[in-house]
Motif scaffolding. Structure first.
Motif, PDB file in Angstrom:
ATOM      1  N   LEU A  72     -11.986 -18.104  73.670  1.00  0.00           N
ATOM      2  CA  LEU A  72     -11.724 -17.080  72.659  1.00  0.00           C
ATOM      3  C   LEU A  72     -12.310 -17.475  71.309  1.00  0.00           C
ATOM      4  N   ASN A  73     -12.231 -18.755  70.966  1.00  0.00           N
ATOM      5  CA  ASN A  73     -12.847 -19.208  69.715  1.00  0.00           C
ATOM      6  C   ASN A  73     -14.370 -19.100  69.773  1.00  0.00           C
ATOM      7  N   LYS A  79     -20.646 -16.924  70.319  1.00  0.00           N
ATOM      8  CA  LYS A  79     -21.342 -17.902  71.159  1.00  0.00           C
ATOM      9  C   LYS A  79     -21.165 -17.586  72.639  1.00  0.00           C
ATOM     10  N   GLY A  80     -20.749 -16.386  72.931  1.00  0.00           N
ATOM     11  CA  GLY A  80     -20.618 -15.897  74.295  1.00  0.00           C
ATOM     12  C   GLY A  80     -20.462 -14.392  74.242  1.00  0.00           C
ATOM     13  N   GLU A  81     -20.733 -13.743  75.361  1.00  0.00           N
ATOM     14  CA  GLU A  81     -20.612 -12.279  75.433  1.00  0.00           C
ATOM     15  C   GLU A  81     -19.457 -11.832  76.334  1.00  0.00           C
ATOM     16  N   LEU A  82     -18.996 -12.710  77.197  1.00  0.00           N
ATOM     17  CA  LEU A  82     -17.893 -12.380  78.095  1.00  0.00           C
ATOM     18  C   LEU A  82     -17.106 -13.653  78.372  1.00  0.00           C
ATOM     19  N   PRO A 105      -6.679 -15.152  62.503  1.00  0.00           N
ATOM     20  CA  PRO A 105      -6.647 -14.059  63.487  1.00  0.00           C
ATOM     21  C   PRO A 105      -8.061 -13.703  63.953  1.00  0.00           C
ATOM     22  N   LEU A 106      -8.252 -13.622  65.245  1.00  0.00           N
ATOM     23  CA  LEU A 106      -9.572 -13.314  65.810  1.00  0.00           C
ATOM     24  C   LEU A 106      -9.648 -11.812  66.087  1.00  0.00           C
ATOM     25  N   HIS A 257     -16.626  -9.389  72.481  1.00  0.00           N
ATOM     26  CA  HIS A 257     -16.433  -9.215  71.033  1.00  0.00           C
ATOM     27  C   HIS A 257     -17.112  -7.932  70.570  1.00  0.00           C
ATOM     28  N   GLU A 258     -16.770  -7.498  69.371  1.00  0.00           N
ATOM     29  CA  GLU A 258     -17.169  -6.162  68.905  1.00  0.00           C
ATOM     30  C   GLU A 258     -18.667  -6.012  68.692  1.00  0.00           C
TER      31      GLU A 258
END
Length: 317
Positions: A72-73, A79-82, A105-106, A257-258
């Motif tokens: 999640l971080n 640094k990742g898409e999924l 908060p992420l 992520h968005e």
């Protein structure tokens, strides 16, 4: 001189205008998983292969990690898409729970789907005599990597049972494979891990070693509350396991992520559900992935691309 300069500038502008189009054609999808002996990793490999074959211009990669918290971080840092993650870890990430490993908060995280449940599986060397949570007192226990999703599960279970790490002889912060090796070598008496049923490291350990699966009573699980639910590890899941073992289950999510494009998120969602049989061949846990439960009780917003898919199949009106 002025005409040549103008033409050169125009030519340069034309070259620059082409660059974003070239970059856009090359889609990179990094799938964040967990340890290679867990369930996240083979499912991540399966997804990456499906995406590479079916998303035009896609380059995919699978990254082994310490799982939920790290994933999640990394997502939040783009640094990742999924990523695979436990539902309670996603909730804590959204809230920015510093103790859980999220210093802020992420809020750029977005959901793709709720997938299969993780089962809290406490495995003890049979010679230790450990069969209950109470029996763990004075014993050595591994609780997963520090501040991992598994370790957050361990804290929750111990808290609900009125116990703490201080009740143990020693706490080790180790993932699946390392924990199993220490049990084999009589250097560790038990390990608490969070994974899908039939996880490779327990299957391997039970095939060569006498083990006990430690029960977690339903009343303990109910004290924690959502997203934890009472569950059962069915008899015969592992060698030598002759009876059902009560435990806790926590749902897993696929998260992005968005900044991932709507089209890419749509394709990642659709292709997963279109290829469930192939994912089941990667790991049996995929048998619990269903569109009907994919948007239930999500702790973060859906990505618009995933939402588009669920509207397309009629789950969202």
């Amino acid at each position: 001189m002025f005409r040549r300069t103008t033409l050169s500038a125009a030519a340069a502008a034309a070259v620059l205008s082409l660059q974003p189009q070239v970059a856009a054609a090359q889609e990179f999808i990094n799938v964040l998983t967990g340890g290679t002996s867990g369930v996240y990793y083979p499912l991540g490999v399966g997804l990456s292969e499906i995406y590479a074959e079916n998303i035009e211009g896609a380059r995919t990669q699978v990254q082994a990690t310490k799982a939920s918290v790290e994933n999640l971080n990394l997502l939040a840092q783009r640094k990742g898409e999924l990523a695979f993650a436990l539902g309670d870890s996603v909730t804590l990430a959204w809230e920015g729970n510093e103790e859980a490993g999220f210093p802020r908060p992420l809020k750029n995280l977005r959901a793709i789907a709720a997938i299969y449940p993780n089962f809290i599986q406490i495995v003890a060397d049979a010679s230790s005599g450990v069969t209950t949570l109470e029996d763990l007192k004075g014993k050595t226990l591994s609780v997963g990597a520090p501040a991992s999703g598994t370790e957050l599960n361990a804290r929750a279970i111990f808290g609900a049972a009125g116990m703490s790490y201080e009740d143990l002889a020693k706490v080790e912060y180790l993932p699946y494979a390392e924990s199993a090796e220490l049990i084999k070598n009589r250097q560790l008496q038990a390990t608490l891990q969070s994974s899908g049923l039939g996880v490779a490291f327990i299957k391997d350990l039970s095939s060569t070693h006498d083990i006990n699966l430690v029960s977690i009573p339903a009343e303990v699980v109910e004290k924690i509350g959502a997203p934890y639910q009472p569950a059962v590890i069915p008899a015969g899941t592992y060698s030598g396991q002759d009876a059902d073992v009560p435990t806790a289950a926590v749902g897993n999510l696929l998260v992005t992520h968005e900044d991932v494009s709507e089209e890419t998120a749509y394709q990642m969602t659709k292709l997963m559900f279109d290829n469930l049989d192939r994912l089941k061949s990667a790991h049996a846990a995929a048998g619990n992935i269903k569109p009907e439960t994919a948007i239930e009780a999500l702790p973060i917003p859906l990505h618009p691309g995933a939402e588009k898919y669920y509207r397309e199949i009629g789950l969202i009106q």
